[in-house]
Design a protein around this motif. Structure first.
Motif, PDB file in Angstrom:
ATOM      1  N   GLU A 245       0.739  -1.077   0.044  1.00 63.15           N
ATOM      2  CA  GLU A 245      -0.086  -0.199  -0.167  1.00 63.15           C
ATOM      3  C   GLU A 245       0.919   1.376   0.036  1.00 63.15           C
ATOM      4  OE1 GLU A 245      -2.971   2.289  -0.679  1.00 63.15           O
ATOM      5  OE2 GLU A 245      -3.243   0.132  -0.312  1.00 63.15           O
TER       6      GLU A 245
ATOM      7  N   ARG B 282       2.579   1.664  -3.410  1.00 60.38           N
ATOM      8  CA  ARG B 282       1.396   1.970  -4.545  1.00 60.38           C
ATOM      9  C   ARG B 282       1.167   3.562  -4.271  1.00 60.38           C
ATOM     10  NH1 ARG B 282      -1.641  -2.147  -2.582  1.00 60.38           N
ATOM     11  NH2 ARG B 282      -1.390  -3.859  -3.928  1.00 60.38           N
TER      12      ARG B 282
ATOM     13  N   ASP C  40       5.956  -4.247  -9.666  1.00 59.07           N
ATOM     14  CA  ASP C  40       4.518  -4.436  -9.034  1.00 59.07           C
ATOM     15  C   ASP C  40       5.068  -3.973  -7.598  1.00 59.07           C
ATOM     16  OD1 ASP C  40       1.946  -5.503  -8.777  1.00 59.07           O
ATOM     17  OD2 ASP C  40       2.811  -6.988  -7.566  1.00 59.07           O
ATOM     18  N   PRO C  41       4.110  -3.351  -7.044  1.00 60.70           N
ATOM     19  CA  PRO C  41       4.033  -2.912  -5.395  1.00 60.70           C
ATOM     20  C   PRO C  41       3.888  -4.167  -4.631  1.00 60.70           C
ATOM     21  CG  PRO C  41       2.537  -1.255  -6.660  1.00 60.70           C
ATOM     22  CD  PRO C  41       3.092  -2.682  -7.511  1.00 60.70           C
TER      23      PRO C  41
END
Length: 192
Positions: free
Chosen positions: A136, A139, A152-153
């Motif tokens: 989170e 992102r 990709d987070p």
């Protein structure tokens, strides 16, 4: 009529957590626990079922106190890179404390897995919470342009948790924060 519990369960779990963290599950006897907690075996069994039940309670206490604080601090950090750096460095400092006690969750994984599925669930839940919190933060940071969006987070968060787990094992071998903290800077290059 059932007897009332004559001790503070939360304080007992906290003391047991410290003992398990310092000595490990196998090296901590029921006698050690009853002595440290100041209770009899009957009271321990009545409150926790057995040593395993107390160990799970200690891991849960760790999750809701120290691990939860780390995740809250991560979410409240100013910028992602600084927040992640601070979280990793703080985990190192806690792990090298008391002569290199490591991390209770990582210690549990190393000592109790794969044989104990209930401990696997507790440790996996902690790891999943860490990954979700990091993902989170990453992102949001990628959306603000603070970190590169090339990874990709979720994958980057999984890498950071895996790195941290390895670092915490290493802290038992080399309980020296000054030797381990520079590794954090190397890991943070994954954010570039």
């Amino acid at each position: 009529m059932a007897r009332t519990r004559e001790f503070d369960t939360e304080a007992a779990v906290s003391r047991a957590m410290e003992l398990f963290w310092t000595r490990g599950y196998e090296a901590t006897s029921l006698r050690d626990l009853t002595r440290r907690l100041g209770i009899g075996q009957g009271s321990l069994y009545a409150a926790f079922g057995d040593k395993d039940g107390l160990y799970r309670a200690a891991l849960e206490h760790y999750r809701t106190t120290l691990a939860a604080t780390a995740l809250r601090d991560l979410a409240e950090g100013a910028d992602a890179r600084s927040a992640i750096r601070a979280m990793l460095v703080e985990r190192i400092r806690i792990a090298v404390g008391n002569g290199g006690q490591g991390c209770l969750a990582v210690n549990a994984a190393c000592e109790r897995l794969p044989e104990d599925p209930s401990i696997r669930r507790v440790v996996r839940d902690m790891q999943d919470a860490s990954q979700e919190a990091l993902a989170e933060v990453l992102r949001a940071a990628a959306e603000r342009g603070e970190v590169a969006a090339r990874h990709d987070p979720g994958t980057l968060a999984a890498f950071l948790v895996t790195f941290l787990n390895g670092l915490l094992v290493s802290s038992k071998i080399t309980p020296d924060a000054r030797a381990l903290e520079p590794l954090v800077e190397v890991a943070l290059t994954a954010l570039d």
